[in-house]
Design a protein around this motif. Sequence first.
Motif, short mmCIF file in Angstrom:
data_model
loop_
_atom_site.label_atom_id
_atom_site.label_comp_id
_atom_site.label_asym_id
_atom_site.label_seq_id
_atom_site.Cartn_x
_atom_site.Cartn_y
_atom_site.Cartn_z
N ALA A 9 44.48 -20.10 7.63
CA ALA A 9 45.87 -19.86 7.24
C ALA A 9 45.94 -19.29 5.82
O ALA A 9 46.79 -18.45 5.53
N GLU A 10 45.04 -19.73 4.96
CA GLU A 10 45.04 -19.23 3.58
C GLU A 10 44.67 -17.75 3.56
O GLU A 10 45.28 -16.96 2.83
N LYS A 11 43.69 -17.36 4.36
CA LYS A 11 43.31 -15.95 4.41
C LYS A 11 44.41 -15.11 5.05
O LYS A 11 44.65 -13.98 4.65
N GLY A 12 45.09 -15.66 6.05
CA GLY A 12 46.22 -14.96 6.65
C GLY A 12 47.34 -14.73 5.64
O GLY A 12 47.96 -13.67 5.61
N PHE A 13 47.59 -15.74 4.79
CA PHE A 13 48.59 -15.61 3.73
C PHE A 13 48.21 -14.49 2.77
O PHE A 13 49.04 -13.65 2.42
N ASP B 195 54.59 -21.77 9.98
CA ASP B 195 54.54 -20.46 9.34
C ASP B 195 55.86 -19.71 9.46
O ASP B 195 56.40 -19.22 8.48
N PHE B 196 56.39 -19.61 10.66
CA PHE B 196 57.63 -18.86 10.88
C PHE B 196 58.82 -19.49 10.17
O PHE B 196 59.57 -18.79 9.47
N PRO B 197 59.05 -20.81 10.27
CA PRO B 197 60.19 -21.39 9.53
C PRO B 197 60.04 -21.28 8.02
O PRO B 197 61.04 -21.06 7.32
N VAL B 198 58.83 -21.40 7.51
CA VAL B 198 58.62 -21.27 6.06
C VAL B 198 58.92 -19.84 5.63
O VAL B 198 59.57 -19.61 4.60
N ALA B 199 58.48 -18.85 6.42
CA ALA B 199 58.74 -17.45 6.08
C ALA B 199 60.24 -17.16 6.09
O ALA B 199 60.76 -16.51 5.19
N LEU B 200 60.93 -17.64 7.12
CA LEU B 200 62.39 -17.43 7.17
C LEU B 200 63.10 -18.15 6.03
O LEU B 200 64.03 -17.61 5.43
N GLY B 201 62.66 -19.36 5.74
CA GLY B 201 63.27 -20.11 4.65
C GLY B 201 63.08 -19.43 3.30
O GLY B 201 64.02 -19.32 2.51
N LEU B 202 61.88 -18.97 3.04
CA LEU B 202 61.61 -18.25 1.79
C LEU B 202 62.45 -16.98 1.69
O LEU B 202 63.02 -16.68 0.64
N PHE C 75 50.31 -15.51 7.73
CA PHE C 75 50.60 -14.10 7.53
C PHE C 75 52.08 -13.88 7.24
O PHE C 75 52.44 -13.13 6.33
N LEU C 76 52.95 -14.53 8.00
CA LEU C 76 54.39 -14.34 7.83
C LEU C 76 54.88 -14.89 6.49
O LEU C 76 55.75 -14.30 5.84
N THR C 77 54.32 -16.00 6.06
CA THR C 77 54.69 -16.55 4.76
C THR C 77 54.23 -15.62 3.64
O THR C 77 54.94 -15.43 2.65
N GLY C 78 53.07 -15.02 3.80
CA GLY C 78 52.61 -14.02 2.84
C GLY C 78 53.55 -12.83 2.76
O GLY C 78 53.80 -12.30 1.67
#
Length: 158
Positions: free
Chosen positions: A119-123, A11-18, A62-65
Motif C-alpha cells: 500500500a505504501e508503494k501504491g501511495f 483507500d477509496f474512502p480516504v481518497a474521497l475524504g481527502l 494509489f487513490l490516496t496518493g
Amino acid sequence: MINGRSLKQHDFPVALGLTHLTTAAFLLSSGEALPSWVTSYSYFTALTCIVLCLIFKPHKGFLTGLAVAFATTVMIRAINMSLVSLHGPGVDHLLGLMGAIAGTVAALIYSKFKPSQTAEKGFVVGSIGALGGYLLSMFISCNTVIYCGPVFSWGTYP
C-alpha cells in the motif's frame, strides 16, 4: 495516523475524504491569491481520476496518493499566484491538470505491471505519477507557450 493496513482497507474512502476536505478548506479561504475556480477544477479532475482508476482496480494506496497529489497542485497554484499577479483565464493550471491526468494514466499502467506492491508503494506511485505529470506539463507549457510566473517560467515576462 494512516498505516499500510488501514490504507489497504480504506483507500477509496480516504481518497474521497481527502479530496472533499481539501476542496472545502481551499474554497473557504479562496480570494485573490486563490480563486475558487482553481480549487473546483482540481476537485473535479481529482474525482474523475479517482473514479476512472477504480475501474482498473489499482493497488491499495494509489487513490490516496492521487488525492494528496491533487491537493498539492492547488497548494502549488496558490503559492505561484501569491508571488506574482497573474491575469487571465489560468490556462497554465488547466494545462498542468491535463499533465496530471496523463501522469495518472502512466502511473496506473506502471502499477499494473508491478503485481507485488504494498500500500505504501501504491501511495508513492499514485502521488508521484499525478504530481510528476502536473509539474512536467507546467514546466513545458510555461517555458514554451505562456508565462506562468516565477515558479515555473525560467525566462522573464515577455
